[in-house]
Design an enzyme around this catalytic site. Structure first.
Site, mmCIF file in Angstrom:
data_model
loop_
_atom_site.group_PDB
_atom_site.id
_atom_site.type_symbol
_atom_site.label_atom_id
_atom_site.label_comp_id
_atom_site.label_asym_id
_atom_site.label_seq_id
_atom_site.Cartn_x
_atom_site.Cartn_y
_atom_site.Cartn_z
ATOM 1 N N THR A 15 0.831 -1.220 0.000
ATOM 2 C CA THR A 15 0.000 0.000 0.000
ATOM 3 C C THR A 15 0.864 1.268 0.000
ATOM 4 O O THR A 15 0.681 2.162 -0.826
ATOM 5 C CB THR A 15 -0.913 0.003 1.251
ATOM 6 O OG1 THR A 15 -1.621 -1.225 1.269
ATOM 7 C CG2 THR A 15 -1.884 1.156 1.238
ATOM 8 N N VAL A 16 1.823 1.317 0.932
ATOM 9 C CA VAL A 16 2.620 2.544 1.060
ATOM 10 C C VAL A 16 3.714 2.599 -0.011
ATOM 11 O O VAL A 16 3.886 3.625 -0.679
ATOM 12 C CB VAL A 16 3.239 2.654 2.481
ATOM 13 C CG1 VAL A 16 4.049 3.938 2.602
ATOM 14 C CG2 VAL A 16 2.144 2.623 3.544
ATOM 15 N N LYS A 107 5.985 1.195 12.488
ATOM 16 C CA LYS A 107 5.836 1.527 13.924
ATOM 17 C C LYS A 107 6.240 0.359 14.817
ATOM 18 O O LYS A 107 6.804 0.538 15.882
ATOM 19 C CB LYS A 107 4.414 1.970 14.248
ATOM 20 C CG LYS A 107 3.385 0.879 14.025
ATOM 21 C CD LYS A 107 2.031 1.425 13.695
ATOM 22 C CE LYS A 107 1.371 0.552 12.673
ATOM 23 N NZ LYS A 107 0.889 1.183 11.509
ATOM 24 N N GLU A 131 9.136 9.370 9.955
ATOM 25 C CA GLU A 131 7.945 10.220 10.117
ATOM 26 C C GLU A 131 6.650 9.446 9.894
ATOM 27 O O GLU A 131 5.637 9.677 10.554
ATOM 28 C CB GLU A 131 8.037 11.388 9.112
ATOM 29 C CG GLU A 131 6.909 12.387 9.207
ATOM 30 C CD GLU A 131 6.920 13.143 10.520
ATOM 31 O OE1 GLU A 131 7.825 13.931 10.760
ATOM 32 O OE2 GLU A 131 5.988 12.919 11.333
ATOM 33 N N VAL A 134 4.278 7.124 12.755
ATOM 34 C CA VAL A 134 3.244 7.594 13.674
ATOM 35 C C VAL A 134 2.302 8.540 12.934
ATOM 36 O O VAL A 134 2.745 9.514 12.330
ATOM 37 C CB VAL A 134 3.844 8.342 14.887
ATOM 38 C CG1 VAL A 134 2.744 8.800 15.831
ATOM 39 C CG2 VAL A 134 4.823 7.458 15.620
ATOM 40 N N GLY A 136 0.605 8.338 10.150
ATOM 41 C CA GLY A 136 0.711 8.345 8.689
ATOM 42 C C GLY A 136 1.101 9.655 8.039
ATOM 43 O O GLY A 136 2.279 9.987 7.965
ATOM 44 N N GLU A 192 -9.315 -4.644 10.033
ATOM 45 C CA GLU A 192 -8.864 -5.934 9.503
ATOM 46 C C GLU A 192 -9.842 -7.020 9.939
ATOM 47 O O GLU A 192 -10.610 -6.840 10.892
ATOM 48 C CB GLU A 192 -7.500 -6.294 10.115
ATOM 49 C CG GLU A 192 -6.460 -5.205 10.017
ATOM 50 C CD GLU A 192 -5.599 -5.348 8.788
ATOM 51 O OE1 GLU A 192 -5.538 -6.462 8.232
ATOM 52 O OE2 GLU A 192 -5.011 -4.336 8.378
ATOM 53 N N ASP A 203 -1.627 -1.159 18.478
ATOM 54 C CA ASP A 203 -1.126 -0.210 17.478
ATOM 55 C C ASP A 203 -0.908 1.168 18.112
ATOM 56 O O ASP A 203 0.138 1.789 17.934
ATOM 57 C CB ASP A 203 -2.158 -0.143 16.331
ATOM 58 C CG ASP A 203 -1.826 0.907 15.308
ATOM 59 O OD1 ASP A 203 -1.001 0.632 14.418
ATOM 60 O OD2 ASP A 203 -2.380 2.024 15.393
ATOM 61 N N LYS A 207 2.717 3.487 18.828
ATOM 62 C CA LYS A 207 2.895 4.896 18.456
ATOM 63 C C LYS A 207 3.162 5.752 19.688
ATOM 64 O O LYS A 207 3.951 6.700 19.651
ATOM 65 C CB LYS A 207 1.656 5.390 17.710
ATOM 66 C CG LYS A 207 1.497 4.680 16.362
ATOM 67 C CD LYS A 207 0.094 4.799 15.824
ATOM 68 C CE LYS A 207 -0.039 4.177 14.448
ATOM 69 N NZ LYS A 207 -1.434 4.116 13.994
#
Ligand SMILES: NC(=O)c1ccc[n+]([C@@H]2O[C@H](COP(=O)([O-])OP(=O)(O)OC[C@H]3O[C@@H](n4cnc5c(N)ncnc54)[C@H](OP(=O)(O)O)[C@@H]3O)[C@@H](O)[C@H]2O)c1
Length: 430
Positions: A15-16, A107, A131, A134, A136, A192, A203, A207
Site C-alpha cells: 500500500t505505502v 511503527k 515520520e 506515527v 501516517g 482488519e 497499534d 505509536k
C-alpha cells in the site's frame, strides 16, 4: 551544477511502497526543483514477483532478495516498508551498520527496536528517519524533534488509531454497540478481519512509545505502555458520557509526571469542547502541551497509501539532501535523558464512576469517606433515580491511580454498594 540522483532501494511495495513510487514519479520535477536532488527508486524487494502492481517501475527492478538490495553499492538510501519486526529489523540494522541511511514507516519496528536502530545510526553517522511510523500523513516527528526542540513538551494526548476512532464515532453518532460498529468498519475496509491490534490498543501503544521517546528524549518501548482497548466500551458508557458533555476516545497519553515518563493507552471521556472531541471517523490528531508554545494540535489522515507516502517522501528528501549537500538529522546527539517509566499505579488521572447503591440516608457520606481516605477528591457528584435503583455518579479530580483502585476495591466490598455500573477515565478536563 549537474543534478544529483539519489538511488533508493525500497524494501516492500505494498500500500505505502506503491504510493511512494507513484508520487515520486508524478511529482518528480517538483521534488527535484525543491530538494535539489532527484529521487529514483532503483531496486525493490517484494515477496511475490508475480503479483500485478500499479507502479511506474521497471519489472527488472524487482527481486525477492532484500539483503542484495541493502548490500548493493549503487544503493544510497534504504527505504523499509515491509512491516513487522523481521526481516525489517535485520535489514535496517545491516544498512545502518554499513553506513547507509534508512527511512522506515514501520511503527512495530521502531516501538520494539528504536533504541538499537538509533544507536547504530548514531555510531555509523547516518540518518534514520521514520515520520510515517506515527499518524501516517501527519507531520509530527519532525515538529517534535526540530520545531519544538527549544521548548519542553510536557504532555501529549493522541488519537492515533483510525480504526478505533471510526468505531467509537459510529457508536456515539448512531447509538450502535461495539460489535455493530466493528462490523461496519470491517465492511468499509477500516478494520482488519482480525482487528485485535487496533481494538486492543497495541497499534496505539506502539505509536505512544515512539512519540514519548522523541518528546522526552527517553527510551520507551511498547512494553512500557499501559494498554486497555475499546472492546469493553458499551453504548451505555457512550450515552452516559454524552449526557455529561463528554465524547469517548481511545487516547495514547504520554506525559512527564515529576520528571518520570507516564505512557498509557486507554479509552477516555474527553470534554466535548476539547479540540480532540471533534476528531471524527478515521482521522487522527495529536494534542501537545509545551511549556512555552502552549497547546498545539496536529490533525489529519493517520493512514492510507498516499498520505503516508507523503511523510515517507519528506524523509527521503531530507536524507537525500544530507547525502548530497552534507548534514545530519537531529536525533538525540546529546544522548537520552535518564527517565524512569512510571508504573500505572503511580500515574495520575481523572475518573468517572457510576455506582448502584442502597437508597438510605448516610450512604453518600459513607462512600465519600472511602474516596477521601484514599486521597481521591471528588470534583462532582450527583444522585440519579430513587428507591432500590438509586445511582451515585462521581467525577474525581486528578488523582493517583493506585489510590483510585484502592477506593474501588473498598467500595466493591461495601454492602451499601450494589454494583459498579461503569468506570471510565476522563482526560483533557483539568
Ligand atoms: N498502510 C498504511 O496506511 C500505513 C500507514 C502508516 C504506516 N504504515 C506502515 O508502513 C509499512 C508498510 O505498510 P503497507 O500497508 O504498505 O504494507 P503491505 O501493503 O502489506 O506491503 C508490504 C510489502 O512488503 C513486502 N514484503 C513483506 N515481507 C517481505 C519479505 N520478507 N521479503 C520481501 N518483501 C516482503 C510485500 O510483498 P508482496 O507485495 O509481494 O506481498 C509488500 O510489497 C508497515 O510498517 C506499516 O505499519 C502503513
Amino acid at each position: 551544477m549537474a543534478e544529483r540522483v539519489v538511488r533508493i532501494g525500497m524494501l516492500g511495495c505494498g500500500t505505502v511502497g506503491s504510493a511512494v513510487a507513484r508520487t515520486l514519479h508524478e511529482h518528480a520535477d517538483d521534488i527535484a526543483r525543491r530538494a535539489g536532488v532527484r529521487l529514483a527508486i532503483a531496486r525493490v524487494a517484494v515477496r511475490d514477483l508475480g503479483r500485478e502492481r500499479d507502479v511506474p517501475l521497471a519489472r527488472d527492478a524487482f527481486t525477492t532478495d532484500g539483503v542484495a538490495i541493502v548490500d548493493d553499492p549503487e544503493i544510497d538510501v534504504v527505504l523499509e516498508l515491509l512491516g513487522g519486526l523481521e526481516p525489517a529489523r535485520t535489514l535496517a540494522l545491516r544498512a545502518l551498520s554499513a553506513g547507509k541511511p534508512v527511512v522506515s514507516g514501520n511503527k512495530e519496528l521502531l516501538a520494539h527496536a528504536g533504541g538499537e536502530l538509533e544507536d547504530t545510526a548514531h555510531a555509523s553517522g547516518v540518518d534514520l528517519a521514520y515520520e510515517a511510523a506515527v499518524a501516517g500523513g501527519i507531520p509530527l516527528i519532525r515538529p517534535l524533534r526540530e520545531s519544538l526542540a527549544g521548548d519542553r513538551v510536557t504532555r501529549m494526548l493522541g488519537i492515533v488509531n483510525g480504526t478505533t476512532n471510526y468505531i467509537l464515532t459510529q457508536m456515539s453518532e448512531h447509538g450502535w454497540g461495539f460489535d455493530q460498529a466493528l462490523a461496519e468498519a470491517q465492511r468499509l475496509g477500516y478494520a482488519e478481519a482480525d482487528p485485535s491490534a487496533d481494538v486492543e490498543g497495541f497499534d496505539a501503544a506502539a505509536k505512544c512509545a515512539i512519540l514519548a521517546s522523541i518528546a522526552f528524549d527517553a527510551r520507551v518501548t511498547i512494553d512500557d505502555v499501559f494498554r486497555e482497548g475499546i472492546t469493553g466500551i458499551t453504548s451505555a458508557d457512550i450515552a452516559d458520557a454524552a449526557r455529561l458533555g463528554y465524547v469517548m476516545k481511545l487516547l495514547a497519553i504520554a506525559e512527564l509526571d515529576d520528571g518520570d515518563v507516564s505512557v498509557r493507552v486507554h479509552p477516555a471521556m474527553v470534554p466535548s469542547a476539547h479540540p480532540l472531541a471533534s476528531v471524527r471517523d478515521a482521522y487522527n490528531a495529536v494534542f501537545i502541551e509545551a511549556d512555552k508554545a502552549g497547546r498545539l494540535m496536529f490533525y489529519g489522515r493517520g493512514a492510507g497509501g498516499d498520505p503516508t507516502g507523503t511523510s515517507v517522501i519528506g524523509d527521503l528528501i531530507r536524507v537525500g539532501r544530507h547525502l548530497v549537500y552534507g548534514g545530519r538529522m537531529q536525533s538525540g546527539e546529546g544522548g537520552t535523558a535518564e527517565r524512569r517509566i512510571r508504573p500505572i499505579a503511580e500515574a495520575h488521572g481523572q475518573y468517572y464512576l457510576n455506582l448502584h447503591v442502597e437508597d438510605r440516608p448516610g450512604v453518600l457520606a459513607e462512600i465519600a469517606e472511602v474516596f477521601g481516605r484514599n486521597g481521591v477528591s471528588i470534583e462532582r457528584v450527583w444522585q440519579e433515580g430513587a428507591g432500590e435503583e438509586a445511582s451515585l455518579v462521581f467525577i474525581t479530580h486528578r488523582a493517583n491511580e493506585g489510590g483510585f483502585q484502592a477506593t474501588l476495591r473498598e467500595l466493591r466490598e461495601r454492602s451499601s454498594v450494589r454494583a459498579v455500573v461503569s468506570l471510565l477515565r476522563v482526560e483533557g478536563d483539568e
